[in-house]
Design a protein around this motif. Structure first.
Motif, PDB file in Angstrom:
ATOM      1  N   SER A 133       0.817  -1.227   0.000  1.00 31.57           N
ATOM      2  CA  SER A 133       0.000   0.000   0.000  1.00 31.57           C
ATOM      3  C   SER A 133       0.841   1.263   0.000  1.00 31.57           C
ATOM      4  O   SER A 133       2.036   1.244   0.303  1.00 31.57           O
ATOM      5  CB  SER A 133      -1.013   0.042   1.146  1.00 31.57           C
ATOM      6  N   MET A 134       0.171   2.366  -0.330  1.00 26.05           N
ATOM      7  CA  MET A 134       0.796   3.680  -0.340  1.00 26.05           C
ATOM      8  C   MET A 134      -0.152   4.653   0.345  1.00 26.05           C
ATOM      9  O   MET A 134      -1.171   4.255   0.901  1.00 26.05           O
ATOM     10  CB  MET A 134       1.125   4.101  -1.775  1.00 26.05           C
ATOM     11  N   TYR A 135       0.168   5.938   0.303  1.00 26.93           N
ATOM     12  CA  TYR A 135      -0.626   6.898   1.061  1.00 26.93           C
ATOM     13  C   TYR A 135      -2.061   7.013   0.554  1.00 26.93           C
ATOM     14  O   TYR A 135      -3.005   6.919   1.308  1.00 26.93           O
ATOM     15  CB  TYR A 135       0.038   8.277   1.033  1.00 26.93           C
ATOM     16  N   ASP A 136      -2.207   7.271  -0.750  1.00 25.48           N
ATOM     17  CA  ASP A 136      -3.552   7.405  -1.320  1.00 25.48           C
ATOM     18  C   ASP A 136      -3.458   7.231  -2.829  1.00 25.48           C
ATOM     19  O   ASP A 136      -2.379   7.020  -3.380  1.00 25.48           O
ATOM     20  CB  ASP A 136      -4.200   8.751  -0.953  1.00 25.48           C
ATOM     21  N   GLY A 137      -4.601   7.315  -3.488  1.00 26.91           N
ATOM     22  CA  GLY A 137      -4.633   7.078  -4.919  1.00 26.91           C
ATOM     23  C   GLY A 137      -3.866   8.096  -5.735  1.00 26.91           C
ATOM     24  O   GLY A 137      -3.210   7.753  -6.724  1.00 26.91           O
ATOM     25  N   VAL A 262      -2.833   1.343 -10.459  1.00 26.52           N
ATOM     26  CA  VAL A 262      -2.845   2.002  -9.155  1.00 26.52           C
ATOM     27  C   VAL A 262      -4.269   2.421  -8.833  1.00 26.52           C
ATOM     28  O   VAL A 262      -5.156   2.376  -9.691  1.00 26.52           O
ATOM     29  CB  VAL A 262      -1.917   3.234  -9.139  1.00 26.52           C
ATOM     30  N   GLY A 263      -4.484   2.831  -7.607  1.00 24.57           N
ATOM     31  CA  GLY A 263      -5.834   3.267  -7.279  1.00 24.57           C
ATOM     32  C   GLY A 263      -6.007   3.659  -5.839  1.00 24.57           C
ATOM     33  O   GLY A 263      -5.056   3.678  -5.050  1.00 24.57           O
ATOM     34  N   PRO A 277      -7.758   9.675   6.557  1.00 26.10           N
ATOM     35  CA  PRO A 277      -6.750   9.072   5.671  1.00 26.10           C
ATOM     36  C   PRO A 277      -7.341   7.987   4.787  1.00 26.10           C
ATOM     37  O   PRO A 277      -8.311   7.338   5.154  1.00 26.10           O
ATOM     38  CB  PRO A 277      -5.744   8.476   6.673  1.00 26.10           C
ATOM     39  N   TYR A 278      -6.717   7.818   3.603  1.00 23.54           N
ATOM     40  CA  TYR A 278      -7.123   6.790   2.672  1.00 23.54           C
ATOM     41  C   TYR A 278      -5.940   5.851   2.425  1.00 23.54           C
ATOM     42  O   TYR A 278      -4.925   5.930   3.118  1.00 23.54           O
ATOM     43  CB  TYR A 278      -7.628   7.416   1.368  1.00 23.54           C
ATOM     44  N   VAL A 279      -6.070   4.982   1.418  1.00 21.11           N
ATOM     45  CA  VAL A 279      -5.013   4.000   1.201  1.00 21.11           C
ATOM     46  C   VAL A 279      -4.762   3.830  -0.301  1.00 21.11           C
ATOM     47  O   VAL A 279      -5.686   3.574  -1.067  1.00 21.11           O
ATOM     48  CB  VAL A 279      -5.370   2.646   1.860  1.00 21.11           C
ATOM     49  N   GLY A 280      -3.530   4.001  -0.706  1.00 22.92           N
ATOM     50  CA  GLY A 280      -3.166   3.856  -2.104  1.00 22.92           C
ATOM     51  C   GLY A 280      -2.864   2.410  -2.454  1.00 22.92           C
ATOM     52  O   GLY A 280      -2.215   1.688  -1.694  1.00 22.92           O
ATOM     53  N   SER A 333      -0.064   3.126   4.299  1.00 23.27           N
ATOM     54  CA  SER A 333      -1.239   3.391   5.133  1.00 23.27           C
ATOM     55  C   SER A 333      -1.669   2.076   5.780  1.00 23.27           C
ATOM     56  O   SER A 333      -2.656   1.454   5.385  1.00 23.27           O
ATOM     57  CB  SER A 333      -2.369   3.982   4.275  1.00 23.27           C
ATOM     58  N   GLY A 334      -0.913   1.658   6.779  1.00 24.37           N
ATOM     59  CA  GLY A 334      -1.070   0.328   7.343  1.00 24.37           C
ATOM     60  C   GLY A 334      -2.439   0.030   7.917  1.00 24.37           C
ATOM     61  O   GLY A 334      -3.015  -1.034   7.666  1.00 24.37           O
ATOM     62  N   LEU A 335      -2.990   0.943   8.707  1.00 16.75           N
ATOM     63  CA  LEU A 335      -4.285   0.695   9.338  1.00 16.75           C
ATOM     64  C   LEU A 335      -5.394   0.629   8.300  1.00 16.75           C
ATOM     65  O   LEU A 335      -6.280  -0.234   8.363  1.00 16.75           O
ATOM     66  CB  LEU A 335      -4.591   1.774  10.375  1.00 16.75           C
TER      67      LEU A 335
END
Length: 452
Positions: A133-137, A262-263, A277-280, A333-335
């Protein structure tokens, strides 16, 4: 009280070292007019805890939240039902870890979850691998673009006009520092995506073509032709998915030849949360894995032959040879990834397909109800749970009037593209499983009254 580890002598020694007379010298680049001198205007110097709680509660009550009204907002952030079990499971002790699971012996729960998450994302996207995962899309999208540049040794990226304008904005901001050239524009209210136009722009200097699937207007295109044209020029195809639930109903980008997918994973397990927060999400082909940003968790066996999990590949920005790092993003974005993975596990493949079918069915009913109103036209030839309608007048005031009636009708294209007059009458409507029949009827009735 504040913790100030430095003494006045310490601070003076530090100032002397950098050649400054005082702390104020460090802020000389900030215009005088922009500096705060004294208390913040309009705020009292102090108030009781109860008074602050009461005041903030009154302010919060002015919000019209997603659960209080018929809700049809989308464009990259979607209201789905998140089972209560997701929140319960993410709090279990097996998933607690100190920031980053570098010590596998005390982070097996987190590492196993990341391994499962990667598997789920790879299967969803139709790619061979996916990262943790990454921070956001939007930042995942930029990382894909810069990754394509590393792979192809080129710096010209073609961005579809159907790519979310916020994602385009992030890419433009980052490209200022890398020297990449980004080719893009605003969409047109046409039934089909801009596939033919993208193909015409691909040349020998193109590193990648970036296309959203479904796109900002909700249109769904066949990526196969685009992938073939990009590969003919040795460029990569990047697909951006802002609504992963759609992949329970439509063919995955990887199946159609996308090299990088990606998304945004917010739709599954993560509430709207006022924007984050979101998740990439990030997946790619096996041959590109060494250029992929972020980290990967892998499965192995310990000294006793028992199954275990470790960080197999991680970018080097936190370690040695930082100049060789694939990204300046040094975490995930682990959680939110955990919540995504739990929701996906609870659904399973059949559950995701049923959820997708439910979304599409309700969107079809909403489209039929809205286009029965005189002057309202459906733009899309195809869509999943999000579509665009063209109103007989500007959409922004219509959205505001409906909001005053307690209906969150959708996202006006004039809000996303304020400089594009041709898009002013466009309204993007998202319909998920949370929209009941009475909500759709309320939207149709309200729109009919406002347009009358």
């Amino acid at each position: 009280m504040r913790y100030l580890p430095l003494t006045q002598d310490d601070r003076q020694a530090m100032l002397a070292k950098v050649g400054a007379q005082s702390i104020d010298d460090l802020f000389v680049d900030v215009p005088e007019a922009a500096r705060l001198n004294g208390a913040i205007p309009g705020l009292p110097m102090h108030a009781s805890e109860m008074a602050v709680e009461r005041h903030l509660s009154k302010l919060a009550a002015r919000n019209l939240t997603a659960g209080q009204a018929p809700f049809f907002l989308g464009c990259g952030a979607y209201k789905h039902h998140v089972p209560a079990s997701v929140d319960h499971i993410i709090q279990r002790g097996e998933f607690l870890t100190a920031y980053t699971p570098y010590q596998p012996e005390i982070a097996q729960g987190t590492l196993q979850m990341l391994f499962e998450f990667q598997t789920q994302v790879a299967r969803l996207f139709g790619t061979e691998v996916a990262n943790a995962s990454m921070y956001d899309g939007s930042t995942a999208c930029w990382e894909a673009i810069v990754m394509a540049g590393r792979v192809t040794k080129r710096s010209r990226a073609i961005l579809s006009t159907g790519l979310h304008p916020h994602y385009v904005s992030v890419a433009n901001t980052m490209a200022k520092f890398t020297g990449d050239t980004l080719v893009t524009g605003a969409p047109e209210l046409t039934a089909e995506p801009d596939t033919d136009s993208l193909i015409e722009q691909i040349d020998d200097h193109t590193s990648c073509v970036v296309v959203q699937y479904p796109d900002i207007l909700g249109r769904i295109g066949d990526l196969s032709k685009l992938a073939e044209a990009a590969h003919a020029k040795k460029a990569l195809l990047i697909a951006v998915v802002t609504e992963p639930v759609a992949l329970g109903a439509i063919k995955s980008p990887g199946e159609m030849g996308a090299d990088i997918v990606v998304g945004e994973g917010q739709s599954l397990g993560v509430g709207l949360q006022f924007g984050g927060p979101y998740v990439g999400l990030f997946g790619c082909s096996q041959k590109l894995v060494r250029q992929m940003p972020g980290r990967l968790a892998g499965e192995t066996v310990d000294a006793e032959g028992k199954r275990g999990y470790v960080l197999t590949l991680s970018t080097r920005e936190q370690h040695i040879r930082r100049e060789k790092a694939t990204s300046n993003i040094c975490t995930n974005s682990g959680l939110c990834a955990l919540a995504f993975s739990i929701h996906m596990t609870l659904l399973g493949e059949s559950g995701l397909r049923k959820l997708a079918a439910l979304n599409h069915g309700r969107a079809v009913k909403a489209a039929e109800a809205l286009t029965a109103i005189p002057g309202v036209e459906l733009v899309n030839k195809s869509f999943f749970n999000e579509f665009t309608v063209k109103l007989p007048r500007e959409a922004r005031p219509v959205v505001r009037e409906l909001a005053e009636r307690g209906i969150l009708a959708g996202v006006s294209l004039g809000r996303l593209y304020p400089a594009e007059d041709a898009l002013g009458n466009g309204l993007v409507v998202a319909v998920t499983e949370t929209a009941e029949a009475e909500d759709i009827q309320a939207l149709a009735d309200g729109l009919k009254e406002v347009l009358a």
